[in-house]
Scaffold this motif. Structure first.
Motif, PDB file in Angstrom:
ATOM      1  N   UNK A 257      -4.892   0.252   1.747  1.00  0.00           N
ATOM      2  CA  UNK A 257      -3.716   0.629   2.536  1.00  0.00           C
ATOM      3  C   UNK A 257      -2.818   1.570   1.745  1.00  0.00           C
ATOM      4  N   UNK A 258      -1.944   2.248   2.483  1.00  0.00           N
ATOM      5  CA  UNK A 258      -0.945   3.072   1.825  1.00  0.00           C
ATOM      6  C   UNK A 258       0.204   2.199   1.322  1.00  0.00           C
ATOM      7  N   UNK A 259       0.925   2.719   0.358  1.00  0.00           N
ATOM      8  CA  UNK A 259       2.114   2.022  -0.118  1.00  0.00           C
ATOM      9  C   UNK A 259       3.159   2.011   0.989  1.00  0.00           C
ATOM     10  N   UNK A 260       3.773   0.851   1.206  1.00  0.00           N
ATOM     11  CA  UNK A 260       4.761   0.731   2.273  1.00  0.00           C
ATOM     12  C   UNK A 260       6.054   0.125   1.753  1.00  0.00           C
ATOM     13  N   UNK A 261       7.143   0.487   2.434  1.00  0.00           N
ATOM     14  CA  UNK A 261       8.437  -0.089   2.106  1.00  0.00           C
ATOM     15  C   UNK A 261       8.468  -1.550   2.519  1.00  0.00           C
ATOM     16  N   UNK A 262       8.973  -2.404   1.633  1.00  0.00           N
ATOM     17  CA  UNK A 262       9.209  -3.803   1.962  1.00  0.00           C
ATOM     18  C   UNK A 262      10.693  -4.011   2.247  1.00  0.00           C
TER      19      UNK A 262
END
Length: 121
Positions: free
Chosen positions: A43-48
């Motif tokens: 997956x791509x890096x995502x904001x948490x």
């Protein structure tokens, strides 16, 4: 030079809790936004979650009501309290800090090395 170091990851059972910490150090005049991102395999890096200097917060929908971000401006630290963890929260969690190193210069993004969070029975 600016260093960003995360800690607090690990293995936890579904429904459990973990607290991540992140310390920014080095040549820092001021810190703007601080945040946590995550990246699961494939997956791509995502904001948490992200928090501004005055405490305004933004969460991704999937963690609302379960995760809490906070910061200590004096200590240059940001935290992520993660409750009711699910297997889909498994990822490498990265700390991101926007740092101003001198007057008149735009903030730069700085990233930690990441800390693994695994949620599994």
């Amino acid at each position: 030079q600016v260093q960003v170091v995360e800690s607090g990851g690990g293995l936890v059972q579904p429904g459990g809790s973990l607290r991540l910490s992140c310390l920014a150090s080095g040549r820092i005049l001021s810190i703007v936004d601080m945040g946590w991102y995550r990246q699961a395999p494939g997956n791509q890096r995502e904001l948490v979650a992200r928090i501004t200097p005055d405490g305004s917060i933004n969460y991704t929908d999937s963690v609302k009501g379960r995760f809490t971000i906070s910061r200590d401006n004096a200590k240059k630290m940001v935290y992520l309290q993660m409750n009711s963890l699910k297997p889909e929260d498994t990822a490498v969690y990265y700390c991101n800090v926007e740092v101003v190193v001198r007057l008149g210069v735009r903030p730069d993004d700085h990233w930690g090395q990441g800390t693994q969070v695994t949620v599994s029975a």
